[in-house]
Scaffold this motif. Structure first.
Motif, PDB file in Angstrom:
ATOM      1  N   GLY A   1       0.816  -1.199   0.000  1.00  0.00           N
ATOM      2  CA  GLY A   1       0.000   0.000   0.000  1.00  0.00           C
ATOM      3  C   GLY A   1       0.855   1.255   0.000  1.00  0.00           C
ATOM      4  O   GLY A   1       2.083   1.199  -0.052  1.00  0.00           O
ATOM      5  N   SER A   2       0.193   2.398   0.066  1.00  0.00           N
ATOM      6  CA  SER A   2       0.915   3.665  -0.019  1.00  0.00           C
ATOM      7  C   SER A   2       0.130   4.759   0.686  1.00  0.00           C
ATOM      8  O   SER A   2      -1.110   4.739   0.717  1.00  0.00           O
ATOM      9  N   MET A   3       0.868   5.744   1.202  1.00  0.00           N
ATOM     10  CA  MET A   3       0.231   6.911   1.803  1.00  0.00           C
ATOM     11  C   MET A   3      -0.559   7.705   0.761  1.00  0.00           C
ATOM     12  O   MET A   3      -1.372   8.557   1.115  1.00  0.00           O
ATOM     13  N   ALA A   4      -0.342   7.400  -0.513  1.00  0.00           N
ATOM     14  CA  ALA A   4      -1.115   8.075  -1.566  1.00  0.00           C
ATOM     15  C   ALA A   4      -2.607   7.804  -1.426  1.00  0.00           C
ATOM     16  O   ALA A   4      -3.429   8.571  -1.936  1.00  0.00           O
ATOM     17  N   ALA A   5      -2.974   6.724  -0.724  1.00  0.00           N
ATOM     18  CA  ALA A   5      -4.394   6.433  -0.505  1.00  0.00           C
ATOM     19  C   ALA A   5      -5.067   7.550   0.279  1.00  0.00           C
ATOM     20  O   ALA A   5      -6.253   7.840   0.076  1.00  0.00           O
ATOM     21  N   ASP A   6      -4.326   8.186   1.189  1.00  0.00           N
ATOM     22  CA  ASP A   6      -4.866   9.259   2.028  1.00  0.00           C
ATOM     23  C   ASP A   6      -4.320  10.634   1.670  1.00  0.00           C
ATOM     24  O   ASP A   6      -4.956  11.645   1.959  1.00  0.00           O
TER      25      ASP A   6
ATOM     26  N   LYS B   1      -4.522   3.093  -4.814  1.00  0.00           N
ATOM     27  CA  LYS B   1      -4.098   2.662  -3.481  1.00  0.00           C
ATOM     28  C   LYS B   1      -5.250   2.678  -2.482  1.00  0.00           C
ATOM     29  O   LYS B   1      -5.323   1.823  -1.589  1.00  0.00           O
ATOM     30  N   ALA B   2      -6.166   3.620  -2.629  1.00  0.00           N
ATOM     31  CA  ALA B   2      -7.352   3.618  -1.772  1.00  0.00           C
ATOM     32  C   ALA B   2      -8.225   2.403  -2.091  1.00  0.00           C
ATOM     33  O   ALA B   2      -8.737   1.728  -1.185  1.00  0.00           O
ATOM     34  N   GLY B   3      -8.385   2.121  -3.374  1.00  0.00           N
ATOM     35  CA  GLY B   3      -9.171   0.962  -3.774  1.00  0.00           C
ATOM     36  C   GLY B   3      -8.523  -0.340  -3.348  1.00  0.00           C
ATOM     37  O   GLY B   3      -9.217  -1.290  -2.936  1.00  0.00           O
ATOM     38  N   LEU B   4      -7.200  -0.417  -3.441  1.00  0.00           N
ATOM     39  CA  LEU B   4      -6.483  -1.614  -3.023  1.00  0.00           C
ATOM     40  C   LEU B   4      -6.703  -1.892  -1.542  1.00  0.00           C
ATOM     41  O   LEU B   4      -6.996  -3.026  -1.140  1.00  0.00           O
ATOM     42  N   ARG B   5      -6.560  -0.868  -0.724  1.00  0.00           N
ATOM     43  CA  ARG B   5      -6.756  -1.036   0.718  1.00  0.00           C
ATOM     44  C   ARG B   5      -8.182  -1.498   1.023  1.00  0.00           C
ATOM     45  O   ARG B   5      -8.398  -2.388   1.852  1.00  0.00           O
ATOM     46  N   ASN B   6      -9.146  -0.911   0.343  1.00  0.00           N
ATOM     47  CA  ASN B   6     -10.539  -1.287   0.546  1.00  0.00           C
ATOM     48  C   ASN B   6     -10.771  -2.746   0.162  1.00  0.00           C
ATOM     49  O   ASN B   6     -11.442  -3.506   0.886  1.00  0.00           O
ATOM     50  N   LEU B   7     -10.216  -3.158  -0.979  1.00  0.00           N
ATOM     51  CA  LEU B   7     -10.402  -4.534  -1.437  1.00  0.00           C
ATOM     52  C   LEU B   7      -9.721  -5.519  -0.492  1.00  0.00           C
ATOM     53  O   LEU B   7     -10.265  -6.597  -0.225  1.00  0.00           O
TER      54      LEU B   7
END
Length: 218
Positions: A136-141, A154-160
């Motif tokens: 993951g990455s801080m780019a999600a937030d 990255k937000a979608g990856l964390r959610n999945l």
């Protein structure tokens, strides 16, 4: 008893390569999927120097059929897959006013959809105690507006990953994303090897206190 098997999806010379070597040093055999033939060949040689058995498939992760077929072959050959590590993402330097919908969907197909393909194909070869990890990455937030699709990936990856963890937990399989809170570098806290150590630690969490997201360097 056969050695445990790590499947690396999106294998290359960075974090994914360090993850492959980290697991190999601790007794895993390795299967690699990626698009760069030279990088796959070099990483296979690195892994085999640890005494592990390594195999690879040259495949575009966005080709769901080819990816699933490659994973099925690896699973049938090894007769098990114990850990799936998902690494790929697409970097496209376009802000939200420049980025087209087809481009966004193309990037999501790699950085999120690829995980769905991989786990659906690997699941028949996984059993209780199996693990799914993702870079993951801080780019999600904290997305950089000039690479708008990366933050969405990255937000979608964390959610999945969270959904996968909930879905797989009743069968004793857990999933975790490791959010890297910094830029990768050749020295300091954010070298690929140190991130790989964090991914190893996340995969080895106590199941009673399992977290589906772990921050590294935050």
């Amino acid at each position: 008893m056969s050695r445990p098997v790590l499947l690396v999806v999106g294998a290359g010379p960075g974090v994914s390569g360090s993850v492959a070597r980290r697991f190999a040093r601790d007794g895993y055999d390795i299967e690699l999927l990626g698009i760069d033939h030279d990088a796959l060949h070099a990483l296979t040689a690195d892994v085999e120097r640890t005494g592990a058995v390594a195999g690879y498939a040259h495949v575009d992760i966005t080709d769901a059929g080819a990816t699933a077929a490659s994973i099925q072959l690896a699973g049938e050959r090894r007769r098990r897959i114990d850990v799936v590590h998902f690494n790929p993402s697409a970097f496209r330097e376009k802000d939200p006013l420049e980025l087209s919908v087809p481009e966004l969907l193309e990037d999501l197909a790699l950085g999120v959809g690829g995980l769905l393909t991989a786990i659906q194909a690997a699941r028949p070869f996984m059993s209780a105690g199996g693990r799914v990890t993702a870079t993951g990455s801080m780019a999600a937030d904290q997305p950089w507006h000039r690479a708008a699709s990366l933050g969405v990936q990255k937000a979608g990856l964390r959610n999945l990953v969270r959904s996968l963890d909930t879905t797989l937990a009743p069968d004793g399989i857990r999933a975790v994303s490791v959010t890297v809170c910094g830029r990768l570098s050749q020295d300091g806290r954010f070298t690929p090897d140190r991130v790989a150590d964090a991914i190893w630690d996340a995969a080895g969490q106590d199941v009673d206190t399992w977290l589906s997201e772990v921050e590294y360097g935050g």
